[in-house]
Design an enzyme around this catalytic site. Structure first.
Site, short mmCIF file in Angstrom:
data_model
loop_
_atom_site.label_atom_id
_atom_site.label_comp_id
_atom_site.label_asym_id
_atom_site.label_seq_id
_atom_site.Cartn_x
_atom_site.Cartn_y
_atom_site.Cartn_z
N ALA A 1 0.85 -1.20 0.00
CA ALA A 1 0.00 0.00 0.00
C ALA A 1 0.88 1.24 0.00
O ALA A 1 1.45 1.62 1.03
CB ALA A 1 -0.92 -0.02 1.22
N LEU B 1 -0.87 4.14 -4.93
CA LEU B 1 -1.57 2.92 -5.35
C LEU B 1 -1.39 1.79 -4.36
O LEU B 1 -0.31 1.62 -3.77
CB LEU B 1 -1.04 2.46 -6.72
CG LEU B 1 -1.24 3.42 -7.90
CD1 LEU B 1 -0.45 2.93 -9.12
CD2 LEU B 1 -2.72 3.54 -8.24
N LYS C 1 -1.26 -2.15 -4.20
CA LYS C 1 -1.06 -3.30 -5.08
C LYS C 1 -1.35 -4.58 -4.30
O LYS C 1 -0.85 -4.74 -3.18
CB LYS C 1 0.39 -3.35 -5.59
CG LYS C 1 0.73 -2.36 -6.68
CD LYS C 1 0.91 -0.92 -6.26
CE LYS C 1 2.03 -0.70 -5.29
NZ LYS C 1 2.17 0.74 -4.91
N GLU D 1 9.21 -3.20 3.99
CA GLU D 1 9.05 -2.87 2.58
C GLU D 1 10.31 -3.23 1.78
O GLU D 1 10.23 -3.75 0.67
CB GLU D 1 8.73 -1.38 2.44
CG GLU D 1 8.31 -0.99 1.04
CD GLU D 1 7.73 0.42 0.97
OE1 GLU D 1 7.53 1.05 2.03
OE2 GLU D 1 7.50 0.87 -0.17
N GLY E 1 4.95 10.70 -8.76
CA GLY E 1 4.09 11.80 -8.30
C GLY E 1 4.49 13.11 -8.98
O GLY E 1 3.64 13.95 -9.29
N SER F 1 5.27 1.25 -10.16
CA SER F 1 4.17 1.47 -11.11
C SER F 1 4.44 2.60 -12.10
O SER F 1 3.76 2.70 -13.13
CB SER F 1 2.87 1.79 -10.37
OG SER F 1 2.67 0.93 -9.29
N1 ATP Z 1 -3.34 3.77 -12.78
C1 ATP Z 1 -2.53 4.66 -12.23
N2 ATP Z 1 -3.03 5.64 -11.47
C2 ATP Z 1 -2.22 6.55 -10.90
N3 ATP Z 1 -0.87 6.54 -11.05
C3 ATP Z 1 -0.32 5.57 -11.78
C4 ATP Z 1 -1.13 4.58 -12.40
N4 ATP Z 1 -0.32 3.72 -13.05
C5 ATP Z 1 0.92 4.14 -12.86
N5 ATP Z 1 0.95 5.27 -12.10
C6 ATP Z 1 2.19 5.95 -11.72
O1 ATP Z 1 2.74 5.20 -10.67
C7 ATP Z 1 3.09 6.05 -9.58
C8 ATP Z 1 2.92 5.27 -8.30
O2 ATP Z 1 3.83 4.20 -8.32
P1 ATP Z 1 3.83 3.08 -7.16
O3 ATP Z 1 2.51 2.40 -7.12
O4 ATP Z 1 5.03 2.23 -7.38
O5 ATP Z 1 4.03 4.03 -5.93
P2 ATP Z 1 3.44 3.99 -4.47
O6 ATP Z 1 3.80 2.67 -3.86
O7 ATP Z 1 1.99 4.35 -4.49
O8 ATP Z 1 4.24 5.19 -3.82
P3 ATP Z 1 5.47 5.14 -2.78
O9 ATP Z 1 6.21 3.84 -3.01
O10 ATP Z 1 6.29 6.34 -3.12
O11 ATP Z 1 4.80 5.19 -1.45
C9 ATP Z 1 2.17 7.24 -9.72
O12 ATP Z 1 2.74 8.39 -9.13
C10 ATP Z 1 2.04 7.38 -11.23
O13 ATP Z 1 3.12 8.12 -11.75
MG MG Z 2 5.66 1.91 -3.21
#
Ligand code: ATP
Ligand code: MG
Length: 320
Positions: free
Chosen positions: A63, A67, A69, A126, A179, A277
């Protein structure tokens, strides 16, 4: 791997409310393996399931800031990607899947609560989840990683880890991340979604936006090759949305590659593995990272199904 262009399954279209796409595999585990494509999200889940007892349904959750996952490892592995603003949807998905155990990681993992679907989630580190997930995905891709390497989580922000075997340690990071792309994309291009931005970037040409070494040194006596960026956004001869989107990817990719390569050199590491992501269906960013990392003397690798590295790793940690 490097140069992949195909869409990574499991990442749905953004826009309508929240995004949720579960990928389901067939039940014939043995028969499925040869037909699973290199970048298949379902394939990655399938591989993870190979590491685990087939009788238990292990759910890994990563989390993050943007996003959440989810990766369910069992006979029919599935994944889901849900915005971290929709924890109700996360809980509903977990209720539907009815896992036997939940392993959770990521900055927002505690938002799940102490109890979900009748289970108490186990919190896992993590960095260890990512380290484990990278080895699961690399083996799935037939990629042999060295005993020590740099692993980059290109998330909302960017975290840089050193991995030794299955253990991860954070060695640095940068606030430049996915972001930043989404925020600047919204401001400069009114791009309403990450997908819109990646689509624009595919059609752009950032040489019209960035100032290149060759733009400055016209007599061929430049200290650097002429195609090297001298200043991101420093020329701005075009303000077409496609060129600006391409230049945004360049800004991010070049600078993240610089930081990761410097950290790799500092720690005596030669391989840099990228996940997160932000690399979903984003060949422009991947190509920039690939070229820049190579130019800086490191070996880049890209994890297929990059978004699910932490979630798959968390699920895999449930086995030990
Ligand atoms: N469907 C989507 N909706 C929003 N952002 C997306 C999507 N697909 C890819 N992204 C991109 O992926 C990024 C988030 O990546 P990821 O899920 O790896 O990070 P996170 O785990 O949420 O954040 P962190 O690890 O920094 O806490 C977003 O900032 C955006 O650039
Ligand atoms: Mg992350």
């Amino acid at each position: 791997m490097a140069g992949r262009q195909e869409k990574k399954p499991g990442v749905g279209e953004q826009g309508e409310g929240f995004l949720l796409q579960a990928v389901e595999l067939g039940v014939h585990r043995r028969l499925m393996l040869p037909s699973v494509s290199e970048s298949s999200l379902a394939g990655a889940g399938w591989y993870a399931a190979q590491q685990m007892s087939t009788s238990s349904r292990m759910l890994g959750i990563d989390a993050g800031a943007t996003l959440c996952k989810l990766a369910l490892s069992c006979e029919r592995p599935q994944t889901a990607l849900i915005p971290s603003t929709h924890f109700d949807a996360v809980r509903q998905q977990i209720e539907r899947w009815r896992p036997d155990r939940i392993l959770a990681t990521g900055g927002r993992a505690k938002q799940l609560g102490e109890r979900v679907a009748g289970l108490e989630p186990r919190w896992v580190s993590e960095v260890d989840a990512w380290a484990r997930g990278a080895s699961v995905l690399a083996r799935r891709q037939g990629l042999e990683l060295p005993p020590r390497y740099v692993l980059v989580s290109l998330g909302t922000g960017t975290s840089v880890l050193e991995v030794r075997g299955d253990k991860g340690t954070r060695i640095g990071g940068t606030a430049l991340g996915g972001g930043t792309l989404v925020g600047l994309g919204r401001m400069l291009l009114q791009a309403g979604s990450f997908q819109e931005l990646t689509q624009l970037a595919r059609r752009g040409d950032r040489r019209k936006v960035d100032l290149l070494v060759g733009d400055i040194y016209s007599d061929g006596r430049a200290p650097l090759p002429p195609q090297v960026t001298a200043s991101n956004f420093g020329k701005l001869a075009s303000t077409r949305d496609v060129d600006l989107a391409h230049a945004l990817m360049g800004l991010l990719g070049e600078n993240i590659a610089l930081i990761c390569s410097a950290l790799a050199r500092l720690h005596g590491l030669e391989t840099v593995v990228f996940g997160g992501s932000t690399l979903n269906d984003n060949p422009t960013l991947e190509q920039t990272l690939e070229l820049s990392t190579r130019a800086l003397g490191q070996r880049p690798h890209f994890l297929g199904t990059a978004a699910f590295c932490g979630a798959l790793g968390a699920a895999a940690l449930g086995e030990v």
